[in-house]
Design a protein around this motif. Structure first.
Motif, PDB file in Angstrom:
ATOM      1  N   ARG A  89       0.836  -1.209   0.000  1.00 11.71           N
ATOM      2  CA  ARG A  89       0.000   0.000   0.000  1.00 11.71           C
ATOM      3  C   ARG A  89       0.871   1.260   0.000  1.00 11.71           C
ATOM      4  O   ARG A  89       0.531   2.255  -0.651  1.00 11.71           O
ATOM      5  CB  ARG A  89      -0.943  -0.008   1.206  1.00 11.71           C
ATOM      6  N   GLU A 112     -15.934   6.271   6.537  1.00 10.29           N
ATOM      7  CA  GLU A 112     -15.091   5.464   7.430  1.00 10.29           C
ATOM      8  C   GLU A 112     -14.910   6.197   8.748  1.00 10.29           C
ATOM      9  O   GLU A 112     -15.462   7.278   8.951  1.00 10.29           O
ATOM     10  CB  GLU A 112     -13.735   5.184   6.763  1.00 10.29           C
ATOM     11  N   ILE A 171      -5.821  -2.501   5.541  1.00 10.99           N
ATOM     12  CA  ILE A 171      -5.170  -3.818   5.529  1.00 10.99           C
ATOM     13  C   ILE A 171      -5.918  -4.744   6.498  1.00 10.99           C
ATOM     14  O   ILE A 171      -6.107  -5.932   6.227  1.00 10.99           O
ATOM     15  CB  ILE A 171      -3.681  -3.681   5.950  1.00 10.99           C
ATOM     16  N   THR A 172      -6.368  -4.185   7.612  1.00 13.10           N
ATOM     17  CA  THR A 172      -7.113  -4.996   8.586  1.00 13.10           C
ATOM     18  C   THR A 172      -8.477  -5.374   8.017  1.00 13.10           C
ATOM     19  O   THR A 172      -8.946  -6.498   8.215  1.00 13.10           O
ATOM     20  CB  THR A 172      -7.283  -4.211   9.908  1.00 13.10           C
ATOM     21  N   ALA A 214      -5.151  -1.008  11.933  1.00 12.53           N
ATOM     22  CA  ALA A 214      -3.933  -1.757  12.263  1.00 12.53           C
ATOM     23  C   ALA A 214      -3.724  -1.873  13.778  1.00 12.53           C
ATOM     24  O   ALA A 214      -3.321  -2.924  14.261  1.00 12.53           O
ATOM     25  CB  ALA A 214      -2.722  -1.109  11.610  1.00 12.53           C
TER      26      ALA A 214
END
Ligand code: PLP
Length: 298
Positions: free
Chosen positions: A66, A193, A221-222, A258
């Motif tokens: 990323r 978000e 990513i999570t 994260a």
């Protein structure tokens, strides 16, 4: 005031970390970046936060991928190879004796005379540091988060992980001033978000609903890890936007990030979610995420 001020604390408490700045590992008091750095002057910088559990890095390859994308999107050359960046992460974890917390990495377009135009031959600034934090044993995992919603004031390229974080910081301050834990952003009636997390709900039929990826949100990513775990466990997932009202009437709601891992949301704008306590699906997702991270971290 909300209780969680950990991310608003001052430097240090007498513990000197080793910090990486442009090729050197130095004590934190000596870690300096120029006032002419474009990261400082223009927020012309991107970053990553990789969690550390049991002294090992969670999902580092995905974070580096990323980072690579963020750098490409802002037209900045990579400051180092993935192997070099991995070694920097490892050395900082080792030298600081970090068992649980995070490694923060930032790349800026470097030092240049102040000018909106990019310097023709940028020499990126690369900084990495560690922060010790409890990630597994967090009171919010037991109590759940109380969320307020706010109009999303951020720029339109939230898919790029830039350090322009003042709107997120202001939103979190507003949430705390209202005695709540955090904020979710809303645009055109739909949740984008959280201030530093992706937002999700579990519908009454057990489906995880999460906004689809676009420039409106960061590709967490999570988030990706949780969706993979859900698929493996046979839990249905719908990737589409949802309204605040839909989240308020969902069975459960949660955020991913994260360092948050998976945290339950128990209230949105004063309305309790489900019975107002963390629910079973989110509890399972969090446990599974921690278990899988322990197994797969390197
Ligand atoms: N969305 C925003 C705005 C964030 O700042 C973050 C993390 O900092 C996330 C989502 C979650 O991303 P990740 O799971 O990669 O930490």
């Amino acid at each position: 005031m909300g209780k969680d001020r950990r991310d608003g604390g001052r430097l240090g408490a007498g513990v000197s970390r080793v910090v990486y700045v442009n090729g050197a590992f130095v004590p934190e008091a000596e870690a300096c970046v120029s006032v002419f750095d474009r990261g400082f002057l223009f927020a012309d910088a991107v970053y990553e936060v990789t969690s550390v559990l049991d002294g090992r890095l969670i999902d580092l390859p995905a974070h580096l991928a990323r980072l690579d994308r963020s750098l490409r999107e802002i037209g900045l050359p990579r400051p180092a190879t993935d192997a070099e960046l991995e070694e920097l992460h490892r050395r900082l974890v080792r030298e600081n004796g970090l068992t649980e917390g995070l490694v923060y990495l930032q790349v800026t377009r470097g030092v240049a005379e102040r000018n909106f135009l990019y310097p023709p031959d940028p020499r990126p600034t690369l900084v990495l540091f560690t922060q010790a934090l409890p990630l597994v044993d967090r009171p919010e995992a037991r109590a759940g988060l109380r969320i307020v919603t706010l109009d999303d004031p951020r720029w339109a390229r939230r898919d790029i992980k830039t350090v322009q974080l003042l709107s997120a910081s202001m939103a979190k301050e507003i949430a705390h001033a209202r005695g709540k834990d955090d904020a979710w952003f809303v645009e055109d009636g739909l949740v984008t978000e959280g201030t530093a997390s992706n937002a999700h709900l579990v519908s009454r039929d057990g489906t995880i609903v999460t906004r689809d990826l676009s420039s409106a949100i960061l590709a967490g990513i999570t988030r990706a890890a949780i969706l993979a775990h859900a698929a493996e466990a046979g839990v249905a997932v719908e990737e589409r936007p949802f309204t605040v009202a839909e989240a308020q009437s969902a069975a459960e709601a949660f955020v991913t990030g994260a360092t948050a891992f998976v945290l339950p949301v128990v209230e949105i704008d004063g309305a309790p979610i489900g019975d107002g306590r963390p629910g079973p699906t989110v509890r399972r997702l969090r446990a599974r995420y921690i278990e899988e991270s322990r197994r797969r971290s390197v």
